[in-house]
Every structure is written in C-alpha cells, then in structure tokens.
Enzyme design. Sequence first.
Site, PDB file in Angstrom:
ATOM      1  N   CYS B 107       0.888  -1.163   0.000  1.00 44.22           N
ATOM      2  CA  CYS B 107       0.000   0.000   0.000  1.00 44.22           C
ATOM      3  C   CYS B 107       0.921   1.206   0.000  1.00 44.22           C
ATOM      4  CB  CYS B 107      -0.902   0.009   1.231  1.00 44.22           C
ATOM      5  SG  CYS B 107      -1.846   1.545   1.393  1.00 44.22           S
ATOM      6  N   CYS B 110      -0.695   4.337   2.201  1.00 43.93           N
ATOM      7  CA  CYS B 110      -0.794   4.291   3.671  1.00 43.93           C
ATOM      8  C   CYS B 110      -0.341   2.915   4.147  1.00 43.93           C
ATOM      9  CB  CYS B 110      -2.180   4.681   4.177  1.00 43.93           C
ATOM     10  SG  CYS B 110      -3.602   3.915   3.381  1.00 43.93           S
ATOM     11  N   SER B 111      -1.268   2.089   4.642  1.00 43.42           N
ATOM     12  CA  SER B 111      -0.830   0.799   5.181  1.00 43.42           C
ATOM     13  C   SER B 111      -1.933  -0.242   5.053  1.00 43.42           C
ATOM     14  CB  SER B 111      -0.429   0.965   6.645  1.00 43.42           C
ATOM     15  OG  SER B 111      -1.485   1.576   7.357  1.00 43.42           O
ATOM     16  N   CYS B 112      -2.743  -0.166   3.985  1.00 42.96           N
ATOM     17  CA  CYS B 112      -3.866  -1.086   3.805  1.00 42.96           C
ATOM     18  C   CYS B 112      -3.375  -2.539   3.784  1.00 42.96           C
ATOM     19  CB  CYS B 112      -4.603  -0.759   2.509  1.00 42.96           C
ATOM     20  SG  CYS B 112      -5.298   0.903   2.526  1.00 42.96           S
TER      21      CYS B 112
END
Lengths: 220, 206
Positions: B107, B110-112
Amino acid sequence: MTYVSHADLGGQLGHGRVVPEPESVRFHAPWESRTLAVTLATGGTGLWNIDMTRAARETLPNYTALTYYEIWFAGLVKLVIEHGLAAADEIAAGRKLRPAREVPRVLHADNVPAVLARGAPTERSVGFPARFSIGERVRTRSEAAPHHTRLPGYLRGKVGIIERVHGPHVFADTNAQGLGERPQWLYNVVFDEREVWEGDAPAQRFKVSIDAWEPYLTPA
Amino acid sequence: MSGHDHDDGHSELGEMDLRVRALETVLTEKGYIDPAALGVLIDTYETRIGPRNGARVVARAWVDPDFRDWLLRDATAAIASLGYSGRQGEHIVAVANSPTRHNMVVCTLCSCYPWPVLGLPPTWYKSAPYRSRAVRDPRGVLADFGVTLPDSTEIRVWDSTAEVRYLVLPERPAGTEDLNLTELAELVTRDSMIGTGLPRAPERPA
C-alpha cells in the site's frame, strides 16, 4: 487552497533497504497498542469515516519524521479537535475542561467483537452501468487532485488495462471531504513497468496494479 | 517514519506514553470512549487476529481444490466460512502464485492490509523503504528478504489503493504430501502471504 499529501511514497528514491521483522512482533511499546485502541474506539463515535482519517494523517506536515503510531496519534488528535470532541488545552492537560458534545454512538466493550466482525463494507448499488470492461485500455488522470485522492502520483497520466471490475464502491475522494459516499465503479487496472517508469528503473519483468475509481480513468 | 530511531529514545517513549494517556483520559471523562473497550480491542489484535488465520486459509486451499477455487473466485466468502471476516477485510481478493507468476502486495499511500487474515501489518510494511520501492524495484525488495526468483517468473505488484484487500496464495512446497492441515499451516509464513517471502520447506523426516 492546496492539498499536500506526504504519504504518496510509491517510487520515491533514497529510503534505503527494507528491514524484515519477526512474525511474533505485534507492538513495540504499550503506547502503540493504546493508540490503536483509542483510535478505533474514538472512530466508533461515527463522527468521521476512514477516508477522513487517512486525509488527517497524510496531511500532517511532519508525516515523514514520525513513526507509524505517532502518525496515528497525531491524526487522531487532529480529528478530535476538528470535530469538537476536545480542545488542545484539554488534551495537553489530560482532563476535561468543558462539557462534552453529543456523539452519534459509543463503542462499548461488549460490542467490540460484533463491530470488528462486521467491519465497514464499501460496496454499494448504483443505478448506472460500468463504463469500462475487462481488457479495455484506460489512461489515468494526469493532474494532481486538490484534495484527498487514492490515485498514486507515480501512476498519473499512465495507460493500463482493466483487469477486474470490483463493483461500485464508496468514492474515497468525496467521502474524505465530507461530500458523501457518491459510489463509483471500481476497477483493478494493471500497468507494465515500462509504461510506469519509462526506462528510469531497473527492468525486471513486473507489472503493477491499482484499484482505481472510474473518475480517475478515461478511454485510451 | 524512516530515520527515526527509538532504540535510544526512552525519554521519548515515556513522552508518548504520557500523551496517549492524557488523550485517553480526556476522551473517557467526556464519555466518548469506554475504557473497557480499549482492553478488548488490544487483546483482539494481540492474541486473536493474526497471520495464523491466513495460514489456515492457505493450508485449506492447498488440500481442498474446491475451497481453492472458491477462494480465488470469492475470497471474502471463502475466508468467512472459516470464521475470519470484518474490519479491513470487508472485500478480499486472493491471488495465486504459480511457477510463472509471483504476487506481492503493498500500500504505497498508507498501510492497507487484510487484517482478518494477517492481523496488523509489520513495521516494514508501513515504512517508507517498502512503500516506495515495491512498485519500482520489487526484485530488489525481495532480495532484502533473501528471496530470489527466476527471471522467467513475472512479478505482479498489487498496490492496495481502495478498500479491496489482497492475500497472496503461495505455492504448496514440494514434499508435503503427507502433512496434515495443522502441519501445512506451520509452513505458511506471514511474509509468504504478502509476497515478500516463500513458505517454509518441510523438515525432512528423521
């Protein structure tokens, strides 16, 4: 008004090597897990959505200097203040100095398992058909958006192929701005490395895909 | 995020402890959060939701062709049938590795990450080196994990830019015909389900 995201890292150079981490590691300090929990619990008031959360975090001016949970914490403080839950002086003092505002709901302990298990699905029904179908060539928007968006900078103005049609999903761009869900068709679009980097990266036989909402795309 | 070293920063950790506690206290005093809910949330992600969930999904797909088909057709439903669903896994797509194709998930924005099957993402997944390089130099990233793939294997990087979460279905290692589900799941590493690693090889029988 300009909107600057500091989180759009795809393709940036100079960040060094990746440092693997053992699978057993969960948190690195107790405040990290507290930050996760307070963020989820406060989000449980229903005052903001996940896209607003992402917008709050990615616009932190010192984003790149912060660790992950420091970003979460700073993003939460920003949302708490913006939505009038508490003022900066209360957060600094660590106690209530003014009456509480009303909130739509509170996440109680006995509700946590059900709320987590339900999640927040983003697929919706819409009354219009998908514009693109599998195998079609599309070009991504080339301009930067003046608001939260989920089209990464490294894939602006690039030609790819529609590989999957995910269905209509809540549109992050409007949802983040408080303009409503305005669901749009969502596609998986795949790009060849040569299209993305135009020879400016080591050739290594790979393709990259993103999930792109229809407004990001035009026929190519 | 990068260039920020906490190893010698005990005073800084102490400061974050205090700041988080102050915020938590205000929100509790004002009645917006239930302190008991915090404990349940932490316990959930420390002990109940983690990569062993995903490992059981992969092991099942290795032994059961019908489940594998279902997983590749409708991962959300197939995974829910094993009891894993919800937050950050509302819409899951499983992608299968093969001798000619290796999948890797990132991702960049962000940090999906697919929480119900993998738990919370590891630090490197959320950090600038991985997020920046995975889409530009995936073979270099794999080298950081000690993984080298043949040139003939095409790499497909899935940048998770919406609410669809991707789970890599790694190939079943050779020599595992006699292993049961539990033994197979032990070979499935977290990194092999992100695509930055491969499953462990079985120990040779004594």
